[in-house]
Design an enzyme around this catalytic site. Sequence first.
Site, PDB file in Angstrom:
ATOM      1  N   GLY A 131      11.723  64.947  62.023  1.00 40.11           N
ATOM      2  CA  GLY A 131      13.002  64.834  61.332  1.00 40.11           C
ATOM      3  C   GLY A 131      13.973  65.859  61.890  1.00 40.11           C
ATOM      4  O   GLY A 131      13.893  66.237  63.064  1.00 40.11           O
ATOM      5  N   ARG A 132      14.891  66.305  61.036  1.00 42.29           N
ATOM      6  CA  ARG A 132      15.924  67.238  61.510  1.00 42.29           C
ATOM      7  C   ARG A 132      15.300  68.502  62.102  1.00 42.29           C
ATOM      8  O   ARG A 132      15.621  68.914  63.229  1.00 42.29           O
ATOM      9  CB  ARG A 132      16.856  67.610  60.340  1.00 42.29           C
ATOM     10  N   ILE A 133      14.388  69.133  61.339  1.00 45.21           N
ATOM     11  CA  ILE A 133      13.830  70.410  61.800  1.00 45.21           C
ATOM     12  C   ILE A 133      12.854  70.190  62.960  1.00 45.21           C
ATOM     13  O   ILE A 133      12.898  70.914  63.959  1.00 45.21           O
ATOM     14  CB  ILE A 133      13.176  71.162  60.619  1.00 45.21           C
ATOM     15  N   SER A 152       5.885  60.557  63.339  1.00 48.91           N
ATOM     16  CA  SER A 152       6.823  60.169  62.287  1.00 48.91           C
ATOM     17  C   SER A 152       6.392  58.786  61.863  1.00 48.91           C
ATOM     18  O   SER A 152       5.720  58.084  62.633  1.00 48.91           O
ATOM     19  CB  SER A 152       8.270  60.146  62.792  1.00 48.91           C
ATOM     20  N   ARG A 153       6.735  58.387  60.637  1.00 46.19           N
ATOM     21  CA  ARG A 153       6.277  57.069  60.182  1.00 46.19           C
ATOM     22  C   ARG A 153       7.022  55.973  60.921  1.00 46.19           C
ATOM     23  O   ARG A 153       6.457  54.945  61.258  1.00 46.19           O
ATOM     24  CB  ARG A 153       6.470  56.940  58.674  1.00 46.19           C
ATOM     25  N   ARG A 213       5.981  73.289  53.723  1.00 49.16           N
ATOM     26  CA  ARG A 213       5.558  73.561  52.352  1.00 49.16           C
ATOM     27  C   ARG A 213       4.078  73.914  52.342  1.00 49.16           C
ATOM     28  O   ARG A 213       3.276  73.282  53.045  1.00 49.16           O
ATOM     29  CB  ARG A 213       5.770  72.340  51.451  1.00 49.16           C
ATOM     30  N   GLU A 242       2.980  79.853  45.632  1.00 49.88           N
ATOM     31  CA  GLU A 242       3.892  80.993  45.846  1.00 49.88           C
ATOM     32  C   GLU A 242       4.291  81.617  44.521  1.00 49.88           C
ATOM     33  O   GLU A 242       4.485  80.889  43.546  1.00 49.88           O
ATOM     34  CB  GLU A 242       5.144  80.505  46.594  1.00 49.88           C
ATOM     35  N   HIS A 260       8.321  82.994  52.815  1.00 47.44           N
ATOM     36  CA  HIS A 260       9.231  81.855  52.610  1.00 47.44           C
ATOM     37  C   HIS A 260      10.676  82.219  52.978  1.00 47.44           C
ATOM     38  O   HIS A 260      11.581  82.182  52.135  1.00 47.44           O
ATOM     39  CB  HIS A 260       9.151  81.345  51.164  1.00 47.44           C
ATOM     40  N   ILE A 261      10.847  82.570  54.263  1.00 46.05           N
ATOM     41  CA  ILE A 261      12.176  82.987  54.737  1.00 46.05           C
ATOM     42  C   ILE A 261      12.740  82.002  55.761  1.00 46.05           C
ATOM     43  O   ILE A 261      13.612  82.356  56.562  1.00 46.05           O
ATOM     44  CB  ILE A 261      12.141  84.412  55.354  1.00 46.05           C
ATOM     45  N   GLY A 262      12.255  80.752  55.706  1.00 43.92           N
ATOM     46  CA  GLY A 262      12.676  79.765  56.714  1.00 43.92           C
ATOM     47  C   GLY A 262      14.179  79.595  56.840  1.00 43.92           C
ATOM     48  O   GLY A 262      14.702  79.370  57.927  1.00 43.92           O
TER      49      GLY A 262
HETATM   50  P1  NAP Z   1      13.628  65.508  57.299  1.00 44.88           P
HETATM   51  O1  NAP Z   1      14.777  65.448  58.228  1.00 44.88           O
HETATM   52  O2  NAP Z   1      13.582  64.564  56.148  1.00 44.88           O
HETATM   53  O3  NAP Z   1      12.323  65.359  58.185  1.00 44.88           O
HETATM   54  C1  NAP Z   1      11.066  65.093  57.668  1.00 44.88           C
HETATM   55  C2  NAP Z   1      10.365  64.171  58.636  1.00 44.88           C
HETATM   56  O4  NAP Z   1       9.036  63.965  58.179  1.00 44.88           O
HETATM   57  C3  NAP Z   1      11.042  62.822  58.738  1.00 44.88           C
HETATM   58  O5  NAP Z   1      11.377  62.614  60.071  1.00 44.88           O
HETATM   59  C4  NAP Z   1       9.990  61.834  58.284  1.00 44.88           C
HETATM   60  O6  NAP Z   1      10.067  60.762  59.218  1.00 44.88           O
HETATM   61  C5  NAP Z   1       8.701  62.609  58.438  1.00 44.88           C
HETATM   62  N1  NAP Z   1       7.714  62.222  57.437  1.00 44.88           N
HETATM   63  C6  NAP Z   1       7.869  62.090  56.117  1.00 44.88           C
HETATM   64  N2  NAP Z   1       6.711  61.754  55.544  1.00 44.88           N
HETATM   65  C7  NAP Z   1       5.818  61.679  56.548  1.00 44.88           C
HETATM   66  C8  NAP Z   1       4.455  61.371  56.603  1.00 44.88           C
HETATM   67  N3  NAP Z   1       3.781  61.038  55.491  1.00 44.88           N
HETATM   68  N4  NAP Z   1       3.831  61.411  57.798  1.00 44.88           N
HETATM   69  C9  NAP Z   1       4.517  61.725  58.924  1.00 44.88           C
HETATM   70  N5  NAP Z   1       5.814  62.020  58.932  1.00 44.88           N
HETATM   71  C10 NAP Z   1       6.450  61.987  57.757  1.00 44.88           C
HETATM   72  O7  NAP Z   1      13.469  66.962  56.663  1.00 44.88           O
HETATM   73  P2  NAP Z   1      13.840  68.355  57.342  1.00 44.88           P
HETATM   74  O8  NAP Z   1      15.242  68.700  57.044  1.00 44.88           O
HETATM   75  O9  NAP Z   1      13.380  68.351  58.759  1.00 44.88           O
HETATM   76  O10 NAP Z   1      12.916  69.335  56.462  1.00 44.88           O
HETATM   77  C11 NAP Z   1      11.513  69.201  56.492  1.00 44.88           C
HETATM   78  C12 NAP Z   1      10.864  70.064  55.426  1.00 44.88           C
HETATM   79  O11 NAP Z   1      10.958  71.433  55.779  1.00 44.88           O
HETATM   80  C13 NAP Z   1      11.531  70.019  54.043  1.00 44.88           C
HETATM   81  O12 NAP Z   1      11.096  68.901  53.292  1.00 44.88           O
HETATM   82  C14 NAP Z   1      11.112  71.323  53.418  1.00 44.88           C
HETATM   83  O13 NAP Z   1       9.934  71.141  52.659  1.00 44.88           O
HETATM   84  C15 NAP Z   1      10.811  72.219  54.615  1.00 44.88           C
HETATM   85  N6  NAP Z   1      11.718  73.384  54.707  1.00 44.88           N
HETATM   86  C16 NAP Z   1      11.224  74.630  54.454  1.00 44.88           C
HETATM   87  C17 NAP Z   1      12.047  75.728  54.567  1.00 44.88           C
HETATM   88  C18 NAP Z   1      11.538  77.116  54.365  1.00 44.88           C
HETATM   89  O14 NAP Z   1      12.280  77.951  53.865  1.00 44.88           O
HETATM   90  N7  NAP Z   1      10.345  77.427  54.780  1.00 44.88           N
HETATM   91  C19 NAP Z   1      13.403  75.562  54.917  1.00 44.88           C
HETATM   92  C20 NAP Z   1      13.861  74.284  55.154  1.00 44.88           C
HETATM   93  C21 NAP Z   1      13.004  73.195  55.050  1.00 44.88           C
HETATM   94  P3  NAP Z   1       9.667  59.301  58.825  1.00 44.88           P
HETATM   95  O15 NAP Z   1      10.399  59.019  57.543  1.00 44.88           O
HETATM   96  O16 NAP Z   1      10.048  58.460  59.965  1.00 44.88           O
HETATM   97  O17 NAP Z   1       8.208  59.414  58.664  1.00 44.88           O
HETATM   98  C1  GLV Z   2      13.402  75.701  51.546  1.00 49.02           C
HETATM   99  O1  GLV Z   2      12.268  75.876  51.316  1.00 49.02           O
HETATM  100  C2  GLV Z   2      14.018  74.419  51.733  1.00 49.02           C
HETATM  101  O2  GLV Z   2      13.344  73.385  51.568  1.00 49.02           O
HETATM  102  O3  GLV Z   2      15.217  74.410  52.052  1.00 49.02           O
END
Ligand code: NAP
Ligand code: GLV
Length: 295
Positions: A131-133, A152-153, A213, A242, A260-262
């Site tokens: 996805g985005r990240i 990715s799905r 997560r 956490e 958790h400082i992402g």
């Molecule tokens: P995103 O753009 O929605 O990307 C998530 C990706 O995961 C999508 O491309 C989705 O693609 C794929 N996905 C979803 N379910 C799946 C599965 N069962 N199997 C395989 N792939 C799957 O989200 P993002 O913005 O990149 O953020 C991702 C996650 O990072 C967030 O949900 C959050 O929990 C975490 N995060 C943590 C912090 C932190 O502080 N540590 C900060 C920011 C984000 P498909 O739909 O094509 O499968």
């Molecule tokens: C942080 O954990 C986020 O999902 O933005």
Amino acid sequence: MLAERFDVEEGGDLRRQAAGAAALVADPTVPVDGELLDAAGDTLRVVANFAVGYDNIDVEACRARGVVVTNTPDVLTNANAALAVALMLAAARRLGEAERLVRAGRWTGWEPGQLLGRELSGTVVGILGLGRIGRRVAELLRGFDVSLLGTSRSPHPDVEQRLAVDRVSFDELVGRSDFVTLHVPLSEETRHLIDDDALARFKPGAILVNTARGGLIDSAALVSALRAGRLAGAGLDVYENEPKVPQELAELENVVLAPHIGSATATTRDAMASLVAENVIAVLEGHDPVTPVWR
Ligand code: NAP
Ligand code: GLV
């Protein structure tokens, strides 16, 4: 931004304060469930999460009550991806151990065989969740001369081609990758995606990084894999319960731990705060939310 327009209450007893609120601003530490929504009552119009992940929110319960849900995508993508790369390097180059050695005054000088780590260059990096990240991680790794695998799905051939990522199955990714980095949301489908069974299929000596997560990983299984040397190391920003971090993880030299400082850069947190406020203002002033999860 919010205080200029509305009465804002912060902290304190959430359930009491929620009563009669038009908007709730939550963060990943705040479970927004049916009970809290009921405590807010039918004045509630929007739940704005100060995070992109929204596993803390019962979206179905919001939908059932006609409450809009928003999150903070994009503005934190680079910060989180950069931390994932930092944790890859920190685990591979044993930075945690190295820093502890220096701080403890136990460093006795340069030695040719001291703290030998691993190169990132020339390895295979597996990105679970393109996805985005996940995509940004692929971009940031360009300079490291790595081969990239991803899952990715749904396929995105144009993106995969642009980023030179081979989209493979979960099993192939964990079996071939020297580094596995997690970027899928936490859901019932992905909870404990990395368990004993999955870890048994990892390439021996791989390094696991998690800035998504904590619930994606079964922590007991992770500790066993690290202790057994099945995994060479891990870089973690998030944990199952956490702010509790399993003592067994904290005792392992080959694990780098962050709290958790992402998204924790000043510019990113400012941008997240603005986006949260813009979402609340839009909904309460009768406009479409800027970044809806559900509306
Ligand atoms: P995103 O753009 O929605 O990307 C998530 C990706 O995961 C999508 O491309 C989705 O693609 C794929 N996905 C979803 N379910 C799946 C599965 N069962 N199997 C395989 N792939 C799957 O989200 P993002 O913005 O990149 O953020 C991702 C996650 O990072 C967030 O949900 C959050 O929990 C975490 N995060 C943590 C912090 C932190 O502080 N540590 C900060 C920011 C984000 P498909 O739909 O094509 O499968
Ligand atoms: C942080 O954990 C986020 O999902 O933005």
